[in-house]
Every structure is written in C-alpha cells, then in structure tokens.
Design an enzyme around this catalytic site. Structure first.
Site: not given
Ligand SMILES: *Cc1c(COP(=O)(O)O)cnc(C)c1O
Length: 415
Positions: A127, A214, A244
């Site tokens: 993702f 990532d 995040k």
C-alpha cells in the site's frame, strides 16, 4: 443527510478529546488508543510540547510558500538527514505525495540512464497511497477498481521473496527502481525475512536501480528504530518516504534521498504550495526532539517486545489464531477467518484498533504506552479472539482453552 463523500465506513463514535494514549467521545466515554489514528499520533494525544510548539508557531508565522527560505524546513531536513543518513529531503503534506516524489525521482533516474520504457519493481499486497500513481503502485485490487487506466510502469512480485525480485530483474532490463515497505502495514503487518532488504540493495546496485523504501507507516520510531530499514545492519537505501508519525497529527510528509538522487530534481522540476510550511515543520522538529529526549525509540522497543510476547503467550496455539507477528509497536494478529466485526466489538469494550486485509487485527498504539495499557490491550484482544472462535463451529473442537493453556475465566472483562 451527510454532505460528505461517502468514502469511509466509520465507527459509530465521535472522539472529541485525548490525553496520552486515551481518547474520549462526546458522551465522555473513555477508549484506550491501540491505533494512533493509523500510526500517526505516536506521542499520544494532547502532548503539551506539541500543543505549545503549534500555538507558538501559529502566533508567529504559519505559511510563506516556497518562494523564500524557510528556516524550520532547513532545520527539519538537517534532522532527517542525521537520523536517516540521506542528505536531502523534499517536504510534502502527506504520504501519497512523498510517494509521488519518489516515483518522479525513479522516472528522472530512468531518463538520465536513457531507459525508454522504465518500470519500478513493487510488491504484492503493498500500500502506497490513494493518488493515481500511488494506487497504481499498490498491490491491492480494491483500491484500483474503477480507476483505470492506471499509471503504468510497474512490475509486481510477491513480497518478501528475494528470488522473485532477482527473477524480475533478469526478465525486465527496464527496471530502474524498487519500491517496497520494509514492513507491510495495510498488507497485514507482514515482516519480511531477515536479509530481504539487503538482497534488494544488491540487486539495485547490480542493475543501477534505486532502492526506495516506503517508511510512511513503519518509520519515525514505530519499530523501535528511527526507520525500520535500520534493523538491517549497514543498509543504506537511495530514497525513503515518511509521513504519518512525523507531525503527530499535523499533516506532513517527506521524500528523503541521497545527494546524487535528489539532484535529479533541479529547480522548477517539482513543487508544492503548502509543503514544508513553518507550522508543519516546527511541529515535526518538536516531534523528533521529544522522541530523542524522552528515549521514545527504546520505549517503543520495550513496549513492543512486551506486547508481542504477551499476545503470543495468550494466543499462540489458540484455535483460529494463525500468527502473532510484528516489530516494535507495529503488531498484527492474523486470524483464520474474516474479523471485521472485531473493530466495533473492541470499541464497545473501550479499545480502538483496526482490521487489515479482512483477517488481521492491527495494533499501532502510541509509542508512549505504559505496561498497564499494554496489558489492557492484550486482555481485550485475547478475549475478543477467544469469544469469536468459541462460537465458531469450525474451530470449537480444537479450542485449547479446556487444556488449561488459557483459562478464560481468569481474565477480567475490560470496560
Ligand atoms: C498511509 C500510507 C501511505 C499513504 O499515506 P497518506 O498520508 O494517506 O497519503 C503510503 N504508504 C504507506 C506504507 C502507508 O502506510
């Protein structure tokens, strides 16, 4: 009728305030946060130093645009370089934007190498975000459905399989980069075998490709190191994306790159209006300072070992439990059956968690969580899992609770 797009299935509560690892709804009911707004609020809620930095900066200067020097942005890039070993940063507003920057670097790298039809190697179940390029890179049919034509130039291999990656490089001479999560988050908290990233590093070196990691979910302390790739000794990626936890809830993302790689994007080649503004960068600097001064990485590591160890004690070998896995405070409990209903069941018992890939309970508590809070998470999760499979005829026959391994009557019920 709501005037919002109907893009989310939401839990039936409204949270109105928080304190550390606790959240409170509009009825003043209390919940223990085992999700951190999806790996965002790593320092917990209403942190006094974050609130003070935010208020102070808001009273001075919120935004200037990147037409001028932004000292907070320079300072943040210095800090990110110090903790990552990557000299340059492009500061954006979100994870998906950081991914876009990484993918644009890969395209520039390809053109510098005169590769006509370049591709990036990506993994199954990955993702990377919801923008068109990010969702095209993602290994998730549900988030791609109905959005074709997708951005092309991706070759996909099974995650965590070094042979498959080597095979892809042998078959696709146009591969110019690899983009993977060091630990998959949305993909079900999947930790690759030791040495996996090292093999990808070797393949990238041999084929003049960029190793792009990532770290949007696993980075910034979540696994007990600044970055999850730092669990592999000596490994140095070419590009790392973060977002995040970097702002503890204030939107910010960053694409970090080695000096030579960042040089692929000269003035005018990339940009953002909001990205790297004084407000977001000031908060990110405060987040990194608190994490260093309060020894948050070591705390995350210890709390993570405790959470994983206690969950394994309570759940391993229990009917319906496939695996308990994770690193630091990024923990998953894979179940044998879809378990979407456990999200609301946990909420009813005062615990916020979520379910990924349909059957994995995902736990991403704030890194400041204490032992008692860890134990509360373990008790509620164990209770939910045992109840789910006690009522399931397929697994009742092999339940170990009667063997004495787990005595459910000894567990207090969580409020
Ligand atoms: C959340 C996430 C993204 C997307 O970040 P947004 O800020 O939602 O755009 C990308 N990659 C990973 C690994 C993520 O967990």
């Amino acid at each position: 009728m709501s005037h919002l797009f109907d893009t989310y299935v939401r839990m039936p509560i409204s949270l109105v305030r928080g304190q550390g690892a606790w959240l409170f709804d509009d009825q003043d009911r209390r919940y223990l946060d085992a999700l951190s707004g999806i790996a965002v609020c790593s320092l917990g809620h209403a942190h006094p130093r974050i609130a003070a930095a935010l208020a102070d900066q808001a009273a001075r200067l919120i935004h200037t645009a990147n037409i001028v020097h932004v000292p907070q942005q320079e300072a943040l890039a210095d800090r990110l370089a110090a903790i990552s070993g990557l000299e340059r940063s492009f500061i954006a507003n979100s994870g998906a934007e950081a991914i876009e920057c990484a993918l644009k670097l890969a395209r520039r790298h390809a053109h510098a190498r005169h590769v006509a039809n370049p591709a990036v190697l990506v993994a199954s179940d990955s993702f990377h975000g919801r923008t068109l390029a990010a969702l095209s890179a993602s290994g998730n049919a549900a988030i791609q459905a109905g959005f074709g034509p997708l951005v092309d130039g991706f070759v996909r291999v099974p995650y965590g399989d070094p042979q498959a990656a080597a095979g892809a490089f042998a078959n696709h001479p146009n591969l110019v980069a690899v983009l993977v999560e060091p630990i998959q988050g949305e993909g079900g908290v999947r930790v690759p075998p030791a040495g996996y990233l090292g093999t990808l590093r070797e393949l990238c070196d041999r084929h003049d490709a960029l190793l792009m990691l990532d770290e949007i979910q696993a980075g910034i302390g979540r696994t007990g190191r600044w970055f999850a790739f730092q669990h592999e000794p000596g490994l140095r990626p070419d590009v790392v994306t973060v977002a995040k936890a970097l702002g503890n809830g204030v939107p910010i993302g960053a694409c970090l790159a080695r000096e030579e790689v960042a040089a692929l994007l000269p003035p005018g080649s990339h940009g953002t209006t909001f990205g790297g503004n004084p407000l977001a960068c000031r908060v990110a600097l405060e987040v990194l300072a608190i994490m260093a001064e309060d020894d948050i990485l070591a705390r995350a590591s210890r709390a993570g070992q405790r959470l994983l160890g206690r969950l394994r004690q309570e759940l391993e070998g229990v009917a319906g439990v496939v695996e308990v896995r994770g690193r630091g405070l990024m923990v998953g409990v894979e179940l044998a059956e879809p378990a979407g209903e456990l999200k609301d069941a946990a909420m009813a018992r005062g615990l916020i968690l979520n379910i990924t890939r349909g059957n994995v309970i995902r736990l991403l508590p704030p890194l400041i969580i204490d032992d008692e809070q860890v134990e509360r998470i373990v008790q509620v999760v164990a209770e939910l899992v045992r109840e789910k499979f006690a009522n399931s005829p397929s697994s009742a026959a092999v339940s170990r609770s009667s063997s004495g391994l787990i005595d459910s009557s000894a567990l207090p019920s969580a409020g």
